[in-house]
Write a protein that holds these residues in place. Structure first.
Motif, PDB file in Angstrom:
ATOM      1  N   MET A 138       5.508  22.845   1.959  1.00 30.87           N
ATOM      2  CA  MET A 138       5.868  21.689   1.138  1.00 30.87           C
ATOM      3  C   MET A 138       5.292  20.429   1.789  1.00 30.87           C
ATOM      4  N   ASP A 139       4.296  19.876   1.151  1.00 30.67           N
ATOM      5  CA  ASP A 139       3.628  18.709   1.716  1.00 30.67           C
ATOM      6  C   ASP A 139       4.145  17.443   1.044  1.00 30.67           C
ATOM      7  N   LEU A 140       4.820  16.602   1.811  1.00 29.19           N
ATOM      8  CA  LEU A 140       5.376  15.377   1.232  1.00 29.19           C
ATOM      9  C   LEU A 140       4.514  14.148   1.555  1.00 29.19           C
ATOM     10  N   SER A 141       3.352  14.396   2.184  1.00 31.00           N
ATOM     11  CA  SER A 141       2.537  13.233   2.549  1.00 31.00           C
ATOM     12  C   SER A 141       1.783  12.690   1.331  1.00 31.00           C
ATOM     13  N   LEU A 142       1.493  11.401   1.381  1.00 28.68           N
ATOM     14  CA  LEU A 142       0.805  10.757   0.262  1.00 28.68           C
ATOM     15  C   LEU A 142      -0.704  10.916   0.419  1.00 28.68           C
ATOM     16  N   THR A 143      -1.403  10.996  -0.707  1.00 30.75           N
ATOM     17  CA  THR A 143      -2.862  11.099  -0.654  1.00 30.75           C
ATOM     18  C   THR A 143      -3.458   9.730  -0.297  1.00 30.75           C
ATOM     19  N   GLU A 144      -4.759   9.760   0.004  1.00 29.83           N
ATOM     20  CA  GLU A 144      -5.443   8.521   0.361  1.00 29.83           C
ATOM     21  C   GLU A 144      -5.324   7.475  -0.757  1.00 29.83           C
ATOM     22  N   GLU A 145      -5.482   7.947  -2.018  1.00 28.96           N
ATOM     23  CA  GLU A 145      -5.372   6.998  -3.151  1.00 28.96           C
ATOM     24  C   GLU A 145      -3.955   6.451  -3.265  1.00 28.96           C
ATOM     25  N   GLN A 146      -2.981   7.349  -3.112  1.00 29.04           N
ATOM     26  CA  GLN A 146      -1.595   6.895  -3.245  1.00 29.04           C
ATOM     27  C   GLN A 146      -1.256   5.870  -2.169  1.00 29.04           C
ATOM     28  N   LEU A 147      -1.767   6.107  -0.951  1.00 32.63           N
ATOM     29  CA  LEU A 147      -1.516   5.140   0.130  1.00 32.63           C
ATOM     30  C   LEU A 147      -2.153   3.786  -0.183  1.00 32.63           C
ATOM     31  N   LEU A 148      -3.330   3.844  -0.788  1.00 30.98           N
ATOM     32  CA  LEU A 148      -4.027   2.597  -1.118  1.00 30.98           C
ATOM     33  C   LEU A 148      -3.319   1.867  -2.273  1.00 30.98           C
ATOM     34  N   CYS A 189       2.072   7.405  -8.533  1.00 27.76           N
ATOM     35  CA  CYS A 189       1.524   6.089  -8.181  1.00 27.76           C
ATOM     36  C   CYS A 189       2.398   4.975  -8.751  1.00 27.76           C
ATOM     37  N   TYR A 190       2.906   5.220  -9.944  1.00 27.64           N
ATOM     38  CA  TYR A 190       3.754   4.232 -10.612  1.00 27.64           C
ATOM     39  C   TYR A 190       4.997   3.922  -9.768  1.00 27.64           C
ATOM     40  N   VAL A 191       5.677   4.969  -9.276  1.00 22.36           N
ATOM     41  CA  VAL A 191       6.893   4.701  -8.502  1.00 22.36           C
ATOM     42  C   VAL A 191       6.573   4.032  -7.161  1.00 22.36           C
ATOM     43  N   LEU A 192       5.426   4.365  -6.587  1.00 22.78           N
ATOM     44  CA  LEU A 192       5.041   3.717  -5.325  1.00 22.78           C
ATOM     45  C   LEU A 192       4.847   2.223  -5.546  1.00 22.78           C
ATOM     46  N   ALA A 193       4.129   1.904  -6.620  1.00 24.08           N
ATOM     47  CA  ALA A 193       3.846   0.496  -6.915  1.00 24.08           C
ATOM     48  C   ALA A 193       5.134  -0.244  -7.262  1.00 24.08           C
ATOM     49  N   LEU A 194       5.959   0.381  -8.076  1.00 20.27           N
ATOM     50  CA  LEU A 194       7.171  -0.286  -8.551  1.00 20.27           C
ATOM     51  C   LEU A 194       8.149  -0.571  -7.403  1.00 20.27           C
ATOM     52  N   GLU A 195       8.267   0.364  -6.490  1.00 18.75           N
ATOM     53  CA  GLU A 195       9.164   0.130  -5.346  1.00 18.75           C
ATOM     54  C   GLU A 195       8.721  -1.122  -4.577  1.00 18.75           C
TER      55      GLU A 195
END
Lengths: 264, 379
Positions: free
Chosen positions: B1-11, B68-74
């Motif tokens: 189970m990989d919970l890490s964010l991708t490069e795009e998600q981090l950006l 990506c939406y939830v990352l940005a919204l937070e």
């Protein structure tokens, strides 16, 4: 117009920097990295020139460990077209000269009309790579620019340089190397669409041999400056609060300024 | 189970964080005090692609996904929950149903400018007597040839005073109960359609909520969204997605509470030492951090299940329920840690506390979320 922008990935300016106990470098754990802010001005200017002219290509280039690719991806997300990454353990520990030499060699293999860099990187503050690269490439240079205008025939540029208490306006023939100062522009944020598109853009990889350089010419081996030791600046002594009546405090203050601080 | 964010998600996350820190955080308190809608910020968010994050590029969106939406919204909500809800409504409650249920012509005409952020949308479901009981729609739609004639009053509609495009729900056939409800796309300026009373609220004061009044408002038949009688289904499917956005908003508010509390606890000296050295404070911080992490993971998981294309009603209800309740709890603790200063309007924790409350109410109260969760357990 083909524009090359040199980037460096540096610790976030908000990061707390700790020197390793042995003084060999800084602790990298927990540090987030960003594009050097002055390099962002350079990139923004390149993107604006391309947008203004309605044509052109912006190539971003960096020398750094595998992690530095993040800086290139960010630049591609902001709108740069191509990336070039000089990444090899042999490049590590290089001074400004070794870095400028490797970058210059990589740039020699690319078409360009203009090269833009930040005026300095905020980690080592050396401000050497841009000027050294211009020398190695045999190009004119103007450093610490706050304004850049490309001539209609694209053969020359007019730049404003920040100098002591004034602004110097220069006309420079192209191609040339310019280093960007704060005030040149306000860098954009990468758009989400740009981020989604960045992964499809090409990043070329280089090591010393693909640049025709020997391992002795790059990194620590190829450097003229060796870092012997890093030490944190002395921490500031705590302030002293004087007590008593204003008259007493004033006389204590004068005494301290004369005898301890030795400034009057 | 990989919970890490991708490069795009981090950006994505970093871009949202940089924007929120530089453009939004410095003005958030002022926006709240003045109750001023952040038009210029919303315009910039649109240019960056934040107003239609999970909508494909062909319809003006950023072509990303709900993660990506939830990352940005937070990140946006950490700085300003009001701006967050403006963004959330446009993304989840307006763009999503147009994308899911709209005809190609509707997507081209309405979704594209909304997803680009050139236009702003609102979602008009609530009525004075149709809150949690949303199926009890009193607004009516009467078919007359090629048009529908709408009559009724909507309340508490977020973004309504600024919206160019509204999704309006109305009962077209009372005999069919909730299967008689229809969804319509109503443009600003349509005769018989106007903004009523603009509400004064406890929190999220920089976003605006108002009544929408429909008086013999004629809407062309081509503005029916989905099919006749599909309105309630559209509303429920839309809110499933919306709740993920509100969960992310709640996580952002809770994180803002924790960040402010940590900073203050380290600086505030009582009994000769920073209050962060007291276990009473440490335990509050530890509980807040643990709950925030749990809420964030529930939110990420709901987004992940939605992106995968699986059913996600239960996941989004759980995320929204838990995140909103821990956000409120974080607001209470943050004020407690700040003590008297926390109760004063000069410090931002009172804003986080006021903003947190609405996340337990809108897009389904906590009680409705429990209903949804229980329903899926017992189905």
């Amino acid at each position: 117009m083909k524009i090359i922008v040199c980037l460096k990935q540096v610790p976030d300016t908000a990061a707390t920097i700790k020197v390793k106990p042995d003084g060999s470098g800084v602790e990298t754990e927990g540090i987030t990295y960003v594009i050097n802010p002055y390099d962002e001005f350079a990139l923004e200017e390149a993107l604006r020139i391309k947008e203004r002219l309605g044509e052109g290509e912006v190539t971003v280039i960096t020398l750094g460990p595998p992690k530095a690719k993040e800086a290139l991806r960010t630049a591609l997300a902001m709108g740069a077209d191509k990336g070039v990454h000089l990444s090899d353990p042999a490049f590590e520990g290089g001074d400004s000269y070794a870095t400028a030499k490797a970058l210059a060699r990589a740039i020699q293999g690319l078409p360009y009309d203009l090269i833009l860099c930040g005026k300095q990187a905020v980690d080592d503050d050396a401000a050497q790579v841009g000027p050294a690269m211009a020398e190695l490439l045999g190009l004119p240079q103007a450093c610490v620019i706050t304004k850049l205008e490309i001539d209609a025939n694209r053969k020359k540029a007019v730049v404003h340089r920040q100098i002591e208490g004034a602004s110097e306006i220069m006309e420079v023939s192209l191609p040339a190397v310019f280093t960007a100062q704060k005030g040149l522009n306000e860098p954009r944020y990468p758009s989400l669409k740009g981020i989604m598109g960045a992964k499809k853009k090409e990043i070329a990889e280089h090591n010393p041999s693909s640049l025709g350089l020997s391992p002795e010419e790059v990194g620590l081996a190829g450097s003229k400056v060796k870092i012997l030791k890093l030490s944190p600046p002395p921490s500031r002594a705590t302030g002293k609060i004087l007590e008593g009546e204003p008259r007493e405090q004033a006389s204590q203050l004068v005494k301290l300024l004369r005898e301890e601080a030795k400034i009057i | 189970m990989d919970l890490s964010l991708t490069e795009e998600q981090l950006l994505f996350q970093k871009t949202a964080r940089d924007f929120a820190t530089k453009e939004l955080a410095p003005i958030a308190s002022q926006l709240d005090e003045e109750g001023r809608f952040p038009s210029e910020i919303v315009k910039k968010l649109g240019e960056l692609g934040f107003m239609g994050i999970a909508i494909p590029e062909e319809y003006g969106g950023a072509g990303a996904d709900y993660r990506c939406y939830v990352l940005a919204l937070e990140e946006i909500c950490k700085a300003c929950a009001s701006t967050g809800v403006v963004m959330s409504v446009n993304n989840s409650l307006v763009c999503d149903p147009l994308y899911m249920f709209g005809s190609d012509e509707q997507k081209r005409r309405y979704l594209t400018p909304l997803a680009k952020g050139e236009k702003l949308g609102c979602f008009a479901l609530s009525e004075p007597n149709a809150g949690s009981d949303a199926a009890n729609q009193q607004t009516t739609a009467r078919r007359e040839g090629d048009t529908y004639v709408l009559n009724g009053t909507k309340i508490f509609i977020t973004n309504a005073p600024e919206a160019d495009i509204s999704i309006v729900f109305a009962q077209a056939d009372k005999t069919k109960g909730h299967r008689g409800i229809c969804a319509f796309i109503v443009e600003k300026g349509t005769p018989g359609f106007r903004v009523g009373k603009v509400e004064k609220k406890l929190g999220i004061k920089a976003s605006s909520s108002s009544e929408l009044i429909l008086e013999d408002c004629r809407v062309p038949r081509e503005n029916l969204l989905g099919e006749e009688g599909q309105g309630f289904k559209i509303a429920m499917a839309t809110l499933d997605g919306g709740r993920i956005g509100i969960a992310a908003q709640a996580v952002g508010i809770a994180q803002a509470c924790l960040d402010a509390s940590i900073r203050y606890a380290k600086e505030r000296v009582q009994f000769g030492q920073p209050i962060a050295s007291f276990q009473a404070i440490q335990w509050m911080l530890a509980d807040m951090a643990t709950q925030i992490e749990a809420a964030r993971l529930l939110t990420y998981r709901a987004a992940f299940v939605k992106d995968k294309g699986d059913r996600f009603s239960k996941e989004s209800a759980m995320a929204k329920l838990y995140a909103s309740e821990i956000a409120m709890a974080a607001g209470v603790k943050a004020i407690q840690i700040f003590g008297g200063y926390g109760y004063m309007m000069d410090y931002p924790v009172q804003r986080f506390f006021r903003d947190a409350k609405v996340t337990e109410i809108y897009e389904g109260t906590s009680e409705v979320q429990r209903m949804v969760i229980a329903h899926s357990l017992l189905a």
